[in-house]
Design a protein around this motif. Structure first.
Motif, short mmCIF file in Angstrom:
data_model
loop_
_atom_site.label_atom_id
_atom_site.label_comp_id
_atom_site.label_asym_id
_atom_site.label_seq_id
_atom_site.Cartn_x
_atom_site.Cartn_y
_atom_site.Cartn_z
N ILE A 184 -2.49 6.40 2.94
CA ILE A 184 -3.22 5.09 3.19
C ILE A 184 -4.67 5.24 4.02
O ILE A 184 -4.44 5.58 5.21
N LEU B 45 -7.08 0.90 1.26
CA LEU B 45 -7.00 -0.47 1.70
C LEU B 45 -8.27 -0.89 2.24
O LEU B 45 -8.77 -0.48 3.40
N ALA C 254 0.85 -1.12 -0.09
CA ALA C 254 -0.11 0.35 -0.15
C ALA C 254 0.91 1.41 -0.28
O ALA C 254 0.60 2.11 -0.65
N CYS D 239 -3.76 5.54 -1.62
CA CYS D 239 -4.66 4.47 -2.02
C CYS D 239 -5.72 4.03 -0.86
O CYS D 239 -5.62 4.52 0.28
#
Length: 652
Positions: free
Chosen positions: A309, A266, A258, A264
């Motif tokens: 993240i 998760l 990640a 991004c």
């Protein structure tokens, strides 16, 4: 620009083809090895002759040439008819002279020394074949648990990119509040500096909580689609293995992946598989699941900052999660994804109807009214069932009748058209359902009748379906009394028409529902003046891992009083139903005869029939598709529980 469907399939897209080719190659090599040795031994066995036969052929002058190997005594040769043979000399010293006397050409053949490499190949081929099969099997196991050698500790998280089907908020309907709560996560991923300027920090994690099928996974994918960032997805059960330390290793590897693709999202689905409370008696205190959870807690809020993240998790069991997982800094907010209300169901149905050719009579709001308590997945299944029914019937458009039939099939099962009922059973069922309908019509607090039918469906012989005008989240005393009376209408109709001794067992579901409703009224909702506003029902303390059974703590006198009040409420509904059916006996006969003739009647047709008007059908065959048949019992349409517990029945 070509899409993904235009790409030519390669080996990566057809892993089963690669496996098949490898196995075919292994089997071909094995077959070649066996046939090579079998062929040589079979040829030698076919040309071999006994030594006495050989001597007889020599004496007869039928041997033209021989080759002798002195060290082994092996003899090969050719007959006069050019046929070959093979034999062994048992130690006959006179053989050479005997051959010369017959004019046989004699050749002395030196012993052949085979190549050392060929010898090693012949002897090592079985071992190499075994090693090749073992290597292939281990390689497949490593693929299933992670890439490369020793890949058990690799993360199984899959990265979904925009090429694999972009999902946006336009594809998510019926959960507007949850969508708005997650909108700022999208804005942060698009422009992180907007929040950093004011010193704000975006939540590190969001926990989506809701019943199965409400759209939690779809909502997480929509966030990634709106923000245009990579989306990693993994299930909570993918972390835990039988090997100690594998889960923690996979958590570390997942966050490493990640970080390389930040910013991004998760997404961890069913996080309760790995995030259950520690020390709850589930095995050793230091077992594999708890090690995995500890590593997940450290990665989410440890010494290293996981900038960019966003962790989104989904569960339908938030009560079993570890408190350390839910504190601020890890999952900062919990977003409830509820079952949609009627407006949400209309939007969801319209989203799923986009790919279905619809007839002009289809009304999404009518379908939504008839599906209280349905989740997004239930509604998607409903639209799909309607399309399948239309295709089965050879139609080009999906009409409202298909949606009605699909709804009844999903809720109550398929029609039992092959079931044969006697005339007496049909007449009993018709009066039973007519009794429910007449009582419902004359109870002002009852929900409107949607349809009545005597066609068997599922485990039932017929039903009366009632639909609310709107979704209800609380239930009033007058409506509960009305539901008790409606539930008893079928039994009373049988008694009034056929006599006390002819009452059937068809009201078992009605009695079960009425008893349960009356018990809740007395023990949970405080609707008995004698018992008072006290709670005597069981309390579900599932977050503690057990249930507190409160009824066992009450006195015998209180239990007797509760039983008496439950009986009083149910018998009150019975008396109310008897009063209505006695006063409107003519309507009961008219509706029962219409059900015997048409089998299925809509709510409007029942109202016109009771008012003495023509129901608007020329013949029984002109009726709409017979739908919604379920028991002489009162089926309950799925509906979210309100603050007072069980919902009211939608069928009677």
């Amino acid at each position: 620009m070509s899409d993904n469907n235009d790409k030519q399939p390669d080996g990566n897209n057809n892993p089963w083809m690669k496996s098949l080719l490898i196995w075919v190659g292994i089997l071909a090599a094995l077959a070649l090895f066996v046939s090579f040795f079998n062929g040589a031994s079979n040829q030698q066995a076919a040309n071999a002759v006994s030594y006495s036969t050989f001597l007889d052929r020599v004496d007869a002058g039928e041997v033209k040439e021989v080759s002798i190997t002195p060290s082994t005594g092996a003899i090969t040769g050719v007959y006069t008819d050019d046929a070959t043979f093979r034999t062994n000399n048992p130690g006959d010293d006179q053989l050479v002279q005997r051959l010369r006397g017959k004019g046989v050409t004699i050749n002395a053949r030196a012993e052949e020394t085979p190549s050392i490499w060929l010898y090693m190949l012949y002897n090592s081929l079985p071992f190499l074949l075994f090693v090749g099969i073992a290597f292939f099997v281990l390689r497949q196991m490593q693929k299933n648990s992670g890439s490369g050698a020793m890949g058990f500790g690799k993360s199984r998280a899959r990265m979904l990119t925009q090429k694999e089907g972009k999902v946006t908020f336009d594809d998510v309907a019926g959960i507007d509040e949850a969508r708005e709560e997650l909108q700022e996560i999208v804005e942060f991923l698009k422009d992180p500096t907007k929040f950093a300027r004011l010193g704000g920090k975006i939540p590190k994690g969001a926990l989506l909580v809701g019943s199965p099928g409400t759209g939690k996974t779809l909502l997480a994918r929509a966030i990634a689609g709106e923000a245009g960032v990579p989306f990693f997805t993994i299930s909570g059960s993918d972390f835990v293995e039988m090997f100690v330390g594998v889960g923690a290793s996979r958590v570390r590897d997942m966050f490493e992946q990640a970080k390389k693709n930040a910013p991004c999202i998760l997404f961890i689905d069913e996080i309760d598989a790995v995030g259950r409370s520690r020390g709850a008696g589930l095995g050793n205190q230091n077992d594999e699941r708890e090690q995995t959870l500890n590593q997940l807690l450290v990665e989410m809020d440890g010494f290293e900052a996981n900038e960019g993240i966003i962790i989104i998790a989904a569960t339908n069991r938030p009560d079993v999660l570890d408190p350390a997982l839910l504190r601020p800094g890890r999952f900062d907010r919990q977003v409830v994804v509820p079952r949609p209300d009627i407006e949400g169901r209309v939007k969801i149905i319209q989203v799923h109807m986009k790919k279905v050719p619809l007839a002009p009579d289809v009304d999404a709001r009518v379908i939504a009214r008839g599906t209280p308590g349905f989740s997004g997945a239930d509604l998607a299944n409903l639209v799909n069932e309607a399309a399948l029914l239309a295709a089965r019937r050879g139609k080009r458009l999906v009409a409202m009748s298909e949606f009605e039939d699909a709804k009844d099939k999903v809720m109550m099962g398929a029609e039992r058209k092959s079931m044969v009922m006697t005339e007496d059973e049909k007449r009993m069922t018709a009066y039973h359902e007519a009794g429910h309908a007449i009582v419902a019509l004359h109870e002002p607090a009852s929900d409107p009748i949607h349809k009545a039918t005597i066609i068997p469906r599922g485990r039932a012989l017929g039903m009366v379906m009632r639909l609310p005008e709107r979704d209800s989240y609380s239930y009033h005393r007058d409506k509960m009394y009305a539901n008790l009376a409606v539930s008893m209408g079928g039994r009373i109709a049988e008694e009034v028409i056929f006599g006390y001794d002819k009452v059937s067992s068809g009201a078992s579901g009605d009695i079960q529902y009425a008893t349960s409703l009356a018990r809740d009224m007395v023990t949970r909702w405080g609707m008995s003046d004698k018992v008072g506003p006290l709670e005597y029902g069981g309390s579900d303390d599932s977050y503690l891992g057990y249930q507190v059974n409160r009824p066992s703590q009450m006195s015998n006198e209180t239990a007797q009083l509760i039983d008496a009040e439950i009986k009083r409420l149910v018998e009150g509904g019975l008396e109310r139903a008897k009063q209505i059916l006695t006063e409107h006996n003519d309507q009961l006969h008219s509706l029962a005869q219409a059900l015997l003739e048409y089998e299925t009647l809509t709510g409007d047709e029942i109202k016109r029939l009771i008012a003495g008007e023509d129901i608007g059908r020329d013949d029984p065959g002109a009726s709409a598709q017979p739908v919604a048949a379920a028991g002489t019992s009162i089926p309950k349409i799925r509906k979210p529980k309100g603050p007072f517990g069980n919902p009211s029945p939608q069928g009677a």
